[in-house]
Design an enzyme around this catalytic site. Structure first.
Site, PDB file in Angstrom:
ATOM      1  N   GLU A  36      15.749  77.622  -6.211  1.00  0.00           N
ATOM      2  CA  GLU A  36      16.507  77.132  -5.060  1.00  0.00           C
ATOM      3  C   GLU A  36      15.950  77.653  -3.737  1.00  0.00           C
ATOM      4  OE1 GLU A  36      17.765  78.023  -7.941  1.00  0.00           O
ATOM      5  OE2 GLU A  36      18.564  76.074  -8.529  1.00  0.00           O
ATOM      6  N   HIS A  64      29.960  76.042 -12.525  1.00  0.00           N
ATOM      7  CA  HIS A  64      29.800  74.621 -12.167  1.00  0.00           C
ATOM      8  C   HIS A  64      31.037  74.116 -11.444  1.00  0.00           C
ATOM      9  CE1 HIS A  64      27.158  75.322 -15.660  1.00  0.00           C
ATOM     10  NE2 HIS A  64      26.359  74.404 -15.124  1.00  0.00           N
TER      11      HIS A  64
END
Ligand code: TPP
Ligand code: MG
Lengths: 323, 370
Positions: A59, A128
């Site tokens: 990321e 999540h």
């Protein structure tokens, strides 16, 4: 107009901006051939093989190199697969992208839109499901945008990509396929920094964003059954906040319930509450009530208990009405 | 193959270091970059300017006329030699110890000193502490304190050049300490995958504040990390301006020609403290400093110029005077600049100030009036 889900609206916005402006590039994990794990970028690589990139799994690399592209003059739209995985890029977002214009005295800017699905309701456990917008609303130089309908998703994403500053665009994954609505084909923008009153009411204001806007609409329906007219204000942009819309609603209703999915303590709803206390206390007929996630990590098995529901919002309405 | 070379280097660490300048001022013809007289003198001038500027700025810092300074003394060959190798359309992404590179890209000396003084003449409006300048006209990126964060930006700029088919390259500076950051590794990895035209330039000055490079990684030499990311790594004598210039020039040309990125490790040394706030006697041996000072990059390049008949005592004296006068004048002009006006405080957070920033400007103004 075409009926679209939020996923389709996002895809449509990306496609049209890529057609309109060849500086727009899309990069992220599994976004090319696979079309993104939620399919938001489906088919883009076929139309724009040179501007859609499946990146290595890192990321900070996705955001760090997107910053470089933006510095160079492109309009990158990086995707972080889930907001829960944004933290390796946190430094690049808050220390680099958000500060570049300021620290260079305007010599360099970072017109980049980071898209990422956030929030609970899909049984994803705490990695999540998080809503960590408050880490980012606390960062001057960054804009934070959260749509709650397909049409707004297209209009706000288009405006974000065209914005000269870095934007964090949070997509409420619970709403990705929850419903369809008419979305304008072709040019469609929604200006950043403008809230929308989704339902008018005179008794109490509900402030929310993302999936919680829909929950508040359900709560307002429930309240109407009890003779309470709740107004639902969908903030749509958290930074910059539409302060006029927020204050106008409370001045009308005299009551405020702030609803957010993130843990209560330190959440962005706290900033809304403080603003109301500072600037509208003389209009308030009861305490400002926050209905929020609990101060725990996001749970898996007890997700339904964690997520603020229409019932919990209604209990908040009840509390301020009863005061 | 490269990896063989690197393995040989590990057995004999000094055996595989590119070196052009010999001690007597002659050059190794096999590696000579063949600089013209003008370019060689320009290189020497840039290095001398950086040396004199550093010493003057440290003195100003001690007098309290600037708040902080980070000198680059000892590293002039690495810094200016690498910058000299780049073309005007190339971009330079700095760490923080490369004022000679900014000046070579055309940043006015007065603007640089105004940044050190963080006054109203600072083109970046006094937003950052001294030694954090920017010069967009020369494609010289804004400096960031967090170590290593600039390396992925360089990769992204280079990637952009490749996407836009611009025949240019990026030079990114970073220290030996920075090679431990995740940002270094992620940028190397991305650059390898996308074959971005990026020259990763490591100023291995042996120290990261108090930590020696031997404790920064168990995988020395640093250049050996390059093959793991699918690119070439070279080690050069960082006290040898011609070696640095040649290695970066080759890497940049290859990058521009589509041959992908490279890592250049320059072995150099920071003669002075990490910054004006640092006392190196707490952690390093003066004997080590003396060994490196004997390799002074200015002396070595000057010997070369003299051997060619391009330089002499007289030229040296007039260069030093010329630079000294330039700095004196720039300091005087910089000190005459007004402080940063409070009106600029809320500019450049966003392209347009938001409602809260407009309100806060009023509050800040009243504090100033106070
Ligand atoms: C992320 C981060 N951690 C720590 C620091 C504090 N710090 C500033 S410079 C430095 C050493 C850097 O060493 P190196 O990369 O070798 O560069 P040099 O200073 O030797 O030129 C440290 C630890 C910082 N600025 N950023
Ligand atoms: Mg170092």
């Amino acid at each position: 107009m075409t009926q679209m889900t939020m996923v389709q609206a996002i895809n449509n916005a990306l496609r049209e901006e890529m057609r309109r402006d060849d500086r727009v590039v899309v990069l992220g994990e599994d976004i090319g051939k696979n079309g993104g794990v939620f399919r938001c970028t489906e088919g883009l690589i076929d139309e724009f093989p040179d501007r859609v990139f499946d990146t290595p799994l890192a990321e900070s690399g996705i955001i760090g190199s997107a910053i470089g592209m933006a510095l160079y003059g492109l309009r990158p739209v990086p995707e972080i697969q889930f907001m829960d995985f944004i933290y390796p890029a946190f430094d690049q977002i808050v220390s680099e992208a958000a500060k570049m214009r300021y620290r260079s005295g305007g010599q360099y800017t970072v017109p980049m839109t980071i898209r990422t699905p956030y929030g609970g309701g899909i049984r994803g456990g705490h990695y999540h499901s998080q809503s960590s917008e408050a880490y980012f609303t606390h960062t001057p130089g960054l804009k934070v945008v959260v749509p709650s309908t397909p049409s707004d998703a297209k209009g706000l994403l288009t405006s974000s990509i065209r914005d000269p500053d870095p934007v964090l665009f949070l997509e409420p994954k619970k709403l990705y396929r929850a419903f369809r609505e008419d979305v304008p084909e072709g040019e469609h923008t929604v200006p950043l920094g403008q809230a929308l009153v989704r339902r008018e009411g005179k008794d109490v204001s509900l402030f929310a964003w993302g999936y919680m806007s829909q929950v508040c609409l359900d709560a307002a329906t429930k309240a109407a059954g009890k003779g309470i007219e709740a107004e639902v204000v969908d903030l749509r942009t958290l930074v910059p906040l539409d302060v006029d819309a927020v204050l106008a609603s409370v001045k009308k209703t005299g009551r405020a319930v702030v609803v957010y999915e993130a843990p209560r303590t330190g959440g962005y709803g706290g900033a809304i509450s403080a603003l109301l206390a500072e600037r509208a206390i003389e209009y308030l007929r009861g305490p400002i009530v926050r209905v929020a996630g609990f101060d725990t990590p996001f749970p898996y098995a007890l997700e339904d208990v964690y997520m603020p529901s229409a019932d919990r919002v209604f209990a908040g309405i009840d509390k301020v009405m009863a005061f | 193959m490269l990896s063989h070379r690197l393995h040989a280097a590990r057995k004999n660490p000094l055996g595989d270091i590119v070196r052009v300048l010999q001690d007597d001022g002659s050059v190794d013809p096999s590696a000579d970059p063949n600089l013209s007289r003008d370019d060689a003198v320009r290189l020497y001038r840039g290095m001398t300017l950086e040396r004199i500027l550093d010493n003057r700025m440290l003195a100003l810092q001690r007098q309290g006329r600037i708040g902080f300074y980070g000198p680059s003394v000892g590293q002039e060959a690495a810094i200016v030699g690498a910058a000299m190798a780049m073309e005007p359309d190339d971009w330079i992404v700095p760490q923080y110890r490369e004022p000679g590179a900014a000046l070579l890209r055309g940043m006015p000396l007065k603007d640089l000193i105004c940044q050190f003084m963080t006054n109203g003449g600072d083109p970046a409006k006094g937003r950052q502490m001294p030694c954090h300048y920017v010069f967009a006209k020369g494609h010289y990126l804004s400096i960031s304190s967090p170590v290593g964060t600039q390396i992925p930006h360089a990769m992204g700029i280079a990637w952009g050049m490749k996407l836009r088919k611009e025949p240019a390259a990026v030079l990114v500076y970073f220290g030996d300490g920075a090679t431990s950051t995740p940002d270094f590794h992620v940028a190397m990895n991305f650059a390898g995958v996308y074959r971005a035209p990026c020259v990763f330039f490591c100023n291995n000055n042996q120290w990261a504040i108090s930590l020696p490079v031997s404790r920064q990684t168990a995988g020395a030499p640093l250049a050996e990390k390059a093959p793991a990311y699918g690119m070439e790594g070279v080690r050069v004598d960082g006290m040898d301006a011609l070696a640095v210039y040649g290695a970066v020039r080759r890497a940049a040309n290859a990058a521009r020609n589509g041959q992908g990125p490279a890592l250049v490790e320059a072995l150099t040394y920071r003669f002075g403290p990490h910054s004006s706030s640092d006392d190196p006697s707490r952690y390093r041996d003066e004997k080590e400093v003396a060994v490196w000072m004997a390799r002074d990059p200015l002396v070595r390049l000057r010997r070369f110029l003299e051997a060619r008949g391009w330089w002499d005592e007289g030229r040296e004296a007039s260069l030093e005077k010329e630079i000294g006068d330039e700095i004196t004048q720039a300091v005087a002009e910089a000190e005459a600049m007004p402080p940063v006006p409070v009106e600029t405080f809320f500019e450049d957070v966003y392209a347009e100030p938001t409602w809260n920033l407009r309100e806060e400007l009023g509050e800040a103004r009243s504090v100033r009036r106070g």
